[in-house]
Design a protein around this motif. Sequence first.
Motif, PDB file in Angstrom:
ATOM      1  N   GLU A 110     -44.287 -57.306  44.653  1.00 26.62           N
ATOM      2  CA  GLU A 110     -45.293 -57.555  45.674  1.00 26.62           C
ATOM      3  C   GLU A 110     -46.681 -57.720  45.061  1.00 26.62           C
ATOM      4  N   SER A 111     -47.478 -58.552  45.694  1.00 27.87           N
ATOM      5  CA  SER A 111     -48.904 -58.719  45.371  1.00 27.87           C
ATOM      6  C   SER A 111     -49.132 -58.954  43.888  1.00 27.87           C
ATOM      7  N   ASN A 112     -49.975 -58.094  43.266  1.00 30.12           N
ATOM      8  CA  ASN A 112     -50.418 -58.335  41.891  1.00 30.12           C
ATOM      9  C   ASN A 112     -49.547 -57.687  40.825  1.00 30.12           C
ATOM     10  N   ASP A 113     -48.412 -57.117  41.204  1.00 26.29           N
ATOM     11  CA  ASP A 113     -47.566 -56.451  40.209  1.00 26.29           C
ATOM     12  C   ASP A 113     -46.676 -57.419  39.445  1.00 26.29           C
ATOM     13  N   GLY A 114     -46.409 -58.597  39.997  1.00 28.26           N
ATOM     14  CA  GLY A 114     -45.553 -59.568  39.322  1.00 28.26           C
ATOM     15  C   GLY A 114     -46.045 -59.991  37.957  1.00 28.26           C
ATOM     16  N   PRO A 115     -47.357 -60.319  37.806  1.00 30.70           N
ATOM     17  CA  PRO A 115     -47.847 -60.746  36.494  1.00 30.70           C
ATOM     18  C   PRO A 115     -47.740 -59.687  35.411  1.00 30.70           C
ATOM     19  N   LEU A 116     -47.464 -58.431  35.799  1.00 29.75           N
ATOM     20  CA  LEU A 116     -47.335 -57.367  34.797  1.00 29.75           C
ATOM     21  C   LEU A 116     -45.984 -57.408  34.088  1.00 29.75           C
ATOM     22  N   ILE A 117     -44.988 -58.044  34.693  1.00 26.70           N
ATOM     23  CA  ILE A 117     -43.625 -57.992  34.162  1.00 26.70           C
ATOM     24  C   ILE A 117     -43.505 -58.568  32.755  1.00 26.70           C
ATOM     25  N   PRO A 118     -44.131 -59.716  32.428  1.00 24.89           N
ATOM     26  CA  PRO A 118     -43.983 -60.237  31.059  1.00 24.89           C
ATOM     27  C   PRO A 118     -44.480 -59.289  29.971  1.00 24.89           C
ATOM     28  N   SER A 119     -45.414 -58.391  30.289  1.00 25.20           N
ATOM     29  CA  SER A 119     -45.920 -57.466  29.273  1.00 25.20           C
ATOM     30  C   SER A 119     -45.230 -56.111  29.309  1.00 25.20           C
ATOM     31  N   MET A 120     -44.338 -55.899  30.273  1.00 28.19           N
ATOM     32  CA  MET A 120     -43.692 -54.594  30.399  1.00 28.19           C
ATOM     33  C   MET A 120     -42.741 -54.299  29.249  1.00 28.19           C
ATOM     34  N   ALA A 121     -42.145 -55.335  28.651  1.00 29.38           N
ATOM     35  CA  ALA A 121     -41.259 -55.108  27.516  1.00 29.38           C
ATOM     36  C   ALA A 121     -42.040 -54.510  26.352  1.00 29.38           C
ATOM     37  N   VAL A 122     -43.243 -55.019  26.109  1.00 30.44           N
ATOM     38  CA  VAL A 122     -44.097 -54.455  25.060  1.00 30.44           C
ATOM     39  C   VAL A 122     -44.421 -53.004  25.381  1.00 30.44           C
ATOM     40  N   GLU A 123     -44.800 -52.744  26.634  1.00 34.89           N
ATOM     41  CA  GLU A 123     -45.125 -51.369  27.021  1.00 34.89           C
ATOM     42  C   GLU A 123     -43.941 -50.436  26.793  1.00 34.89           C
ATOM     43  N   ALA A 124     -42.750 -50.875  27.195  1.00 34.45           N
ATOM     44  CA  ALA A 124     -41.562 -50.034  27.039  1.00 34.45           C
ATOM     45  C   ALA A 124     -41.281 -49.739  25.568  1.00 34.45           C
ATOM     46  N   LEU A 125     -41.389 -50.748  24.711  1.00 35.36           N
ATOM     47  CA  LEU A 125     -41.113 -50.551  23.285  1.00 35.36           C
ATOM     48  C   LEU A 125     -42.153 -49.638  22.637  1.00 35.36           C
ATOM     49  N   VAL A 126     -43.415 -49.793  23.005  1.00 33.14           N
ATOM     50  CA  VAL A 126     -44.466 -48.938  22.442  1.00 33.14           C
ATOM     51  C   VAL A 126     -44.279 -47.496  22.898  1.00 33.14           C
ATOM     52  N   ARG A 127     -43.969 -47.296  24.161  1.00 26.45           N
ATOM     53  CA  ARG A 127     -43.761 -45.935  24.666  1.00 26.45           C
ATOM     54  C   ARG A 127     -42.535 -45.289  24.018  1.00 26.45           C
ATOM     55  N   LYS A 128     -41.494 -46.058  23.805  1.00 24.00           N
ATOM     56  CA  LYS A 128     -40.318 -45.521  23.115  1.00 24.00           C
ATOM     57  C   LYS A 128     -40.676 -45.108  21.683  1.00 24.00           C
ATOM     58  N   ALA A 129     -41.499 -45.908  21.017  1.00 29.00           N
ATOM     59  CA  ALA A 129     -41.926 -45.567  19.660  1.00 29.00           C
ATOM     60  C   ALA A 129     -42.764 -44.285  19.661  1.00 29.00           C
ATOM     61  N   LEU A 130     -43.641 -44.136  20.648  1.00 28.00           N
ATOM     62  CA  LEU A 130     -44.451 -42.915  20.743  1.00 28.00           C
ATOM     63  C   LEU A 130     -43.585 -41.681  20.955  1.00 28.00           C
ATOM     64  N   ASP A 131     -42.472 -41.873  21.641  1.00 23.85           N
ATOM     65  CA  ASP A 131     -41.571 -40.755  21.930  1.00 23.85           C
ATOM     66  C   ASP A 131     -40.544 -40.529  20.827  1.00 23.85           C
ATOM     67  N   GLY A 132     -40.705 -41.226  19.703  1.00 25.87           N
ATOM     68  CA  GLY A 132     -39.814 -41.030  18.569  1.00 25.87           C
ATOM     69  C   GLY A 132     -38.562 -41.879  18.590  1.00 25.87           C
ATOM     70  N   HIS A 133     -38.524 -42.902  19.448  1.00 26.03           N
ATOM     71  CA  HIS A 133     -37.350 -43.776  19.535  1.00 26.03           C
ATOM     72  C   HIS A 133     -37.745 -45.200  19.151  1.00 26.03           C
ATOM     73  N   GLU A 134     -38.234 -45.335  17.962  1.00 27.68           N
ATOM     74  CA  GLU A 134     -38.712 -46.619  17.469  1.00 27.68           C
ATOM     75  C   GLU A 134     -37.561 -47.609  17.305  1.00 27.68           C
ATOM     76  N   ALA A 135     -37.840 -48.876  17.528  1.00 24.13           N
ATOM     77  CA  ALA A 135     -36.818 -49.907  17.358  1.00 24.13           C
ATOM     78  C   ALA A 135     -36.308 -49.910  15.918  1.00 24.13           C
ATOM     79  N   PRO A 136     -35.032 -50.175  15.697  1.00 18.40           N
ATOM     80  CA  PRO A 136     -34.482 -50.221  14.339  1.00 18.40           C
ATOM     81  C   PRO A 136     -35.165 -51.296  13.501  1.00 18.40           C
TER      82      PRO A 136
END
Length: 400
Positions: free
Chosen positions: A299-325
């Motif tokens: 809805e509304s302005n949340d759609g344009p956030l989706i293309p950058s959410m993969a980056v956010e997810a990977l960075v947060r996983k790295a911060l939590d000690g689950h860095e990509a191989p």
Amino acid sequence: MLENEPRLTLIVAERSLARADGYCKNRDRAVARVVPALFDRDGDIVEQLSPLRPDILIDASGPFQAYGEGRYRLIEACIDQGVNYLDLADGSDFVAGVSAFNEAARTVGLFVLSGVSSFPVLTAAVRRLSLGMARVDSIRGGIAPSPFAGVGENVIRVISGYAGQPVKLVRNGRSALGHPFTEQTRYTIAPPGRLPLRNTLFSLVDVPDLRALSELWPEAKTIWMGAGPVPEVLHRALIGLAWLVRARTVRSLSPLASLMQLATNRLRWGEHRGRMFVEVAGSDQTGVAATRSWHLLAESNDGPLIPSMAVEALVRKALDGHEAPPGARAAVHDLELEDYEALFASKTINTGFRNEPVDLDTPFYAALLGDAWLSLPDEIRAMHDGTTTAEGRAPGRART
């Protein structure tokens, strides 16, 4: 987004230090530390990168299709400087070529992931949909942004560059050529339990999914990915122009990029809702034909956030000690739908699944609501359980 993460320092790098500084000064609500930096990818990258020393570099510039000779200079510099790398590339050739740096990245223990945009969520959806299927015959999907989302110059330059040009894909079990924006399908995106969107016209686009999905599911006879820009009248104008390129009447639409961007960002009307779908067709373990689909509504302005959410997810996983191989590759296995769903939960982004065929003994409302049926209170479901059954096609199912 990442600006709300107190454990981060975000370095905003621009060719213009004044623009970077202006951007950072406007982020007064950011919890993360946000600092500007001067960076020109056409200059001496190693010299510029060395004093910054980021843990992860995110290339969100583009258009990646236009990088030309030395297109991987930034990746080479990151490996040389010991910096992990992510990019938001949507160019098939660029993303495919990143694997050439796999051995070098693994040797120094770095991850180099390309296509970290809308690409990973589509691939993750296909994995979820194909679970338990004995065979996958076709995969198709589409993205339709809100007309009010705003389209950047780089996106328009990419579209104008490949519209009508030949692109490789899999069709009817064979390698074939398609021509973006000259092939169409219609689809109704309807997340279970939500108001369906209007039936949308989608046109073929050149995205990394066309190549990567054929490698991940080689048994699939047809793979098709589309975009559904709205208003439809502008979409149809683009279709007409793409046919001129396909017919070789004009060489490319690139000279029209500025005009296309102006029209796209000025002529806007319709629902302020972004949408996405993925559909997998094949057969289940009993050999019965099955079609499963995943639907997303933003809805509304949340759609344009989706293309950058993969980056956010990977960075947060790295911060939590689950860095990509370590390794260099397309980002097809590094995220699952669960990673996205955790981010969707804080936004007005709703998703759900629909399956066909529907069991004739399925209650009418269960068929209508899909997996949203299970989220209803037990007493509500008990009121309707077994009262009316579905017949044939489930009501509300996306039609093509």
